[in-house]
Design an enzyme around this catalytic site. Structure first.
Site, PDB file in Angstrom:
ATOM      1  N   ILE A   3      12.210 -11.163 -18.422  1.00 19.88           N
ATOM      2  CA  ILE A   3      12.093 -10.341 -18.939  1.00 19.88           C
ATOM      3  C   ILE A   3      13.191  -9.958 -20.347  1.00 19.88           C
ATOM      4  O   ILE A   3      14.420 -10.971 -20.099  1.00 19.88           O
ATOM      5  CB  ILE A   3      12.643  -8.731 -18.391  1.00 19.88           C
ATOM      6  CG1 ILE A   3      12.495  -7.801 -19.402  1.00 19.88           C
ATOM      7  CG2 ILE A   3      13.735  -8.797 -17.476  1.00 19.88           C
ATOM      8  CD1 ILE A   3      12.849  -6.788 -18.062  1.00 19.88           C
ATOM      9  N   ASN A  48       1.813  -0.610   5.377  1.00 20.42           N
ATOM     10  CA  ASN A  48       2.220  -0.704   4.314  1.00 20.42           C
ATOM     11  C   ASN A  48       2.952  -2.085   4.291  1.00 20.42           C
ATOM     12  O   ASN A  48       3.952  -1.898   4.504  1.00 20.42           O
ATOM     13  CB  ASN A  48       2.710   0.401   3.577  1.00 20.42           C
ATOM     14  CG  ASN A  48       3.999  -0.627   2.068  1.00 20.42           C
ATOM     15  OD1 ASN A  48       3.489  -1.383   1.089  1.00 20.42           O
ATOM     16  ND2 ASN A  48       5.216   0.883   2.234  1.00 20.42           N
ATOM     17  N   ASP A  99      -3.404  -9.138   8.026  1.00 18.29           N
ATOM     18  CA  ASP A  99      -2.405  -8.567   9.389  1.00 18.29           C
ATOM     19  C   ASP A  99      -2.060  -7.322   9.690  1.00 18.29           C
ATOM     20  O   ASP A  99      -1.559  -6.745  10.816  1.00 18.29           O
ATOM     21  CB  ASP A  99      -1.361  -9.237   8.540  1.00 18.29           C
ATOM     22  CG  ASP A  99      -1.066  -8.556   7.060  1.00 18.29           C
ATOM     23  OD1 ASP A  99      -1.780  -7.232   6.853  1.00 18.29           O
ATOM     24  OD2 ASP A  99       0.391  -8.832   6.517  1.00 18.29           O
ATOM     25  N   CYS A 112       0.910  -1.185   0.224  1.00 16.05           N
ATOM     26  CA  CYS A 112       0.050   0.471  -0.202  1.00 16.05           C
ATOM     27  C   CYS A 112       1.483   1.099  -0.105  1.00 16.05           C
ATOM     28  O   CYS A 112       2.119   1.295  -0.510  1.00 16.05           O
ATOM     29  CB  CYS A 112      -1.038  -0.400   0.775  1.00 16.05           C
ATOM     30  SG  CYS A 112      -1.444  -1.529   2.023  1.00 16.05           S
ATOM     31  N   ARG A 114      -4.547   1.050  -0.998  1.00 13.49           N
ATOM     32  CA  ARG A 114      -4.332  -0.418  -0.262  1.00 13.49           C
ATOM     33  C   ARG A 114      -4.578  -1.104  -1.731  1.00 13.49           C
ATOM     34  O   ARG A 114      -5.449  -0.503  -2.964  1.00 13.49           O
ATOM     35  CB  ARG A 114      -5.662  -0.602   0.471  1.00 13.49           C
ATOM     36  CG  ARG A 114      -5.678  -1.727   0.843  1.00 13.49           C
ATOM     37  CD  ARG A 114      -6.568  -2.108   1.419  1.00 13.49           C
ATOM     38  NE  ARG A 114      -6.911  -3.952   1.538  1.00 13.49           N
ATOM     39  CZ  ARG A 114      -7.840  -4.434   2.191  1.00 13.49           C
ATOM     40  NH1 ARG A 114      -8.656  -4.692   2.019  1.00 13.49           N
ATOM     41  NH2 ARG A 114      -7.198  -5.562   2.929  1.00 13.49           N
ATOM     42  N   LEU A 115      -3.196  -1.383  -1.609  1.00 16.01           N
ATOM     43  CA  LEU A 115      -3.050  -2.802  -2.468  1.00 16.01           C
ATOM     44  C   LEU A 115      -3.894  -4.160  -2.000  1.00 16.01           C
ATOM     45  O   LEU A 115      -3.086  -4.178  -1.139  1.00 16.01           O
ATOM     46  CB  LEU A 115      -1.851  -3.000  -3.303  1.00 16.01           C
ATOM     47  CG  LEU A 115      -1.459  -4.254  -4.358  1.00 16.01           C
ATOM     48  CD1 LEU A 115      -2.676  -3.503  -5.104  1.00 16.01           C
ATOM     49  CD2 LEU A 115      -0.123  -4.613  -4.486  1.00 16.01           C
ATOM     50  N   GLU A 155       3.386  -6.272   4.295  1.00 18.05           N
ATOM     51  CA  GLU A 155       2.862  -8.018   4.570  1.00 18.05           C
ATOM     52  C   GLU A 155       4.058  -8.545   5.354  1.00 18.05           C
ATOM     53  O   GLU A 155       5.105  -8.818   6.256  1.00 18.05           O
ATOM     54  CB  GLU A 155       3.287  -8.592   3.156  1.00 18.05           C
ATOM     55  CG  GLU A 155       2.536  -9.748   3.040  1.00 18.05           C
ATOM     56  CD  GLU A 155       1.109  -9.400   2.628  1.00 18.05           C
ATOM     57  OE1 GLU A 155      -0.013  -9.819   2.835  1.00 18.05           O
ATOM     58  OE2 GLU A 155       1.084  -8.310   1.681  1.00 18.05           O
TER      59      GLU A 155
END
Length: 614
Positions: A294, A77, A102, A2, A50-51, A79
């Site tokens: 990539i 922000n 969390d 986030c 927020r993500l 995890e």
């Protein structure tokens, strides 16, 4: 993942300043495209983008818990990877938890353990908690610094955010640079000295630190630091411990309520992560692992081997994808599109950065995000286990400066004479180097070579690695993609820190110990593959495009770049045949096109951010 931002001022009524808070919050919409929220009281204002990764319904922020009649409010922000252990621990302490998120766990951990709460967290995070009872803002950042946090103290106000752009959106924070900021740009950049925000009033909360703002007093201190102890495990025990810590880190980081994959280059680090992740996916019936690589259009036509990039990734990626039976996606970058995204990468980082390497990761993240929300990446194994050439060549080990900056004197002639007089560039670089050495936690009775290698690892872990983590966070979050880095697991970092160099360099190979520890997970060809960094474009069109753009800058008499850079030296440089010019800069990761692109970004940054040089 986030974006967070906020403002505390004990002398103002912030409930009247919602428009400013909203403006700060919206600058970080790319970090959190799924939802937003604000919370405002008389003296504290918190905002969040927020993500969504875990618990879409239960993880709404800002989140509030009550302690008696008082509110405790968090924006976060990051995890956590020890969710279940932490949840059980908090429940045993009597906490009633109502969500799977969390965010709630961190808030409960603060209520239980106060400022010691970050020590209980395993993950990547930056969070701010307003404690209404204590009338205090509490801020913490993860141990390694995977997630960013910047702040400014202006008068009676304390202002913070995940990215500098959120602070610059506040009317109190001006885009001004002084001697320190100039020196960072011209001699340290595209890296940054930890804690320095380049802009005069902006600072960075260092990794592993907490911050408290209360009654106009600002208190910052570490809660975690590298500690040097004698390594007592024998080689076989060390190998087993490294393997176990690595596997545990990867498995913990596979938790997600949204699609998850891995980045795969065919090198040791990403291949090991992908291999173990594929094993977990198969074991748990989660279907095939999606992997992503990539490359650049026509790169195989123009690629030339060198010490830092000995081979192309493509054959190794195919080998690994077939070996682990992943569903692989090869993403090809067009060189013209790469050129056109240099400015976009600048905005993502808020500073001139690693130019084409930044822009290519930005485009890579854009394409991955079309199918995934979370990926795991192999960053930081080189810093933790000794993968770079400068760990293995005597003249680089003994360079008596940052090993990636040993040719820094070649940069000085490009700096304008007036700026040279102001910043004393080589003296600044030397002072930053000596500052770093003074921080190294040393061991008595350590051999000369082991002591020097401890210094080398400290330089890399605290000065080089943050550059790559900055890049990874900003470029991926510019498209709302969460990138996790298992080699930054603090248990693994702590253990590897004290493994002696004689073990780490097993077999006289870069990352020799890690190669040996991972041999059961990978084909022997990958175990033996020489390190090759993140791929760069070798197409001559990219150099031509960048050359032409710099020529236009030279022709523009008011280009702000030349407040910092010597126009005559740039003209003389451009008059050479740059296709044959070798200008290794910043550890060979940046070459002639990257130097040109850095000037382009620097000029654009001065314009777009309306930077004032004082």
């Amino acid at each position: 993942m986030c974006g967070i931002t906020g403002w505390v001022d004990f002398d103002q009524d912030l409930s009247r300043e919602v428009a400013i808070l909203n403006h700060m919050n919206q600058t970080q919409i790319d970090r959190g495209p799924d939802a937003d929220g604000i919370w405002v009281s008389a003296h504290a204002a918190l905002a969040h983008r927020r993500l969504i990764v875990i618990d879409p319904e239960g993880g709404v922020q800002p989140m509030i818990k009550h302690r008696g009649a008082y509110k405790t409010v968090i924006v976060y922000n990051g995890e956590l990877y020890n969710i279940e252990e932490l949840r059980n621990q908090l429940r045993s302490c009597g906490h009633h938890l109502t969500t799977r998120s969390d965010t709630e766990l961190i808030l409960a951990a603060y209520l239980e353990w106060g400022e010691a709460c970050p020590k209980y967290l395993n993950g990547i995070f930056a969070f701010a908690i307003w404690d209404e009872k204590e009338q205090m803002l509490f801020v913490a950042r993860d141990r390694i610094g995977v997630k960013p946090l910047f702040f400014a103290r202006i008068g009676t106000s304390f202002i913070f955010g995940s990215e500098m752009k959120s602070l610059l959106a506040h009317p109190y924070v001006a885009p001004v640079i002084d001697e320190e900021g100039i020196a960072e740009l011209m001699m340290i950049g595209p890296a940054r000295t930890p804690g320095v925000g380049v802009f005069k009033d902006i600072k960075e909360l260092k990794p592993g630190h907490i911050l408290k703002f209360k009654s106009q007093d600002l208190d910052i201190k570490p809660y975690w630091e590298l500690e040097s102890t004698y390594h007592e495990d024998d080689f076989d025990t060390t190998v087993e411990r490294v393997r176990t810590l690595f596997q545990q880190a990867v498995e913990r980081q596979l938790v997600s309520d949204v699609p998850l994959g891995t980045m795969l280059s065919g090198g040791l680090d990403s291949s090991a992560i992908s291999s173990w992740a594929a094993h977990i996916f198969k074991r748990d019936g989660r279907g095939p692992l999606h992997t992503y690589s990539i490359d650049y259009h026509d790169n195989e036509k123009y690629f030339h081997e060198n010490e830092f990039q000995p081979n192309n990734d493509a054959p190794w990626v195919q080998l690994m994808s077939e070996y682990i039976e992943s569903k692989h996606h090869r993403i090809l970058i067009d060189n013209h599109e790469l050129f056109n995204h240099i400015d976009r990468a600048l905005v993502a980082r808020d500073l001139p950065g690693m130019t084409d390497i930044d822009a290519s990761l930005l485009l890579f993240a854009r394409e991955i995000k079309k199918e995934m929300t979370v990926v795991l990446s192999g960053e930081c194994a080189d810093e933790v286990f000794g993968g770079y050439p400068w760990f293995h060549r005597e003249e680089l080990i003994n360079a008596d400066t940052f090993p990636w900056a040993r040719l820094a004197a070649d940069r000085v002639p490009f700096i304008s004479p007036e700026i040279i007089r102001r910043i004393h560039p080589l003296d600044y670089l030397e002072s930053r180097y000596q500052d770093t050495l003074s921080e190294v936690p040393r061991l008595s009775e350590e051999s000369t070579i082991e002591a020097r290698m401890r210094e080398m690892f400290y330089l890399n872990l605290t000065r080089w690695m943050p550059t790559l983590l900055d890049r990874k966070d900003r470029m991926s979050m510019a498209f709302g993609l969460e990138v996790r880095v298992p080699f930054c697991d603090h248990h693994l970092v702590e253990y590897a820190w004290n493994i002696p160099w004689s073990m780490k360099a097993h077999g006289n190979r870069e990352k020799g110990l890690l190669r040996y520890a991972l041999q059961d997970l990978l084909p022997q060809e990958v175990i033996d593959r020489k390190k090759s960094p993140y791929p760069k474009t070798h197409h001559p069109d990219y150099l031509k495009l960048m050359n032409n753009r710099v020529k236009k800058l030279v022709e523009h008499k008011n280009a702000p770049l030349f407040q910092l850079v010597d126009r005559k030296q740039v003209i003389a440089f451009l008059e050479q045949d740059l296709s044959k010019k070798h200008f290794p800069w910043f550890g060979q990761l940046m070459n002639v096109p990257a130097l040109l692109a850095y000037w382009v970004q620097l000029n654009q940054w001065l314009i777009q951010y309306q930077v004032e040089i004082k």
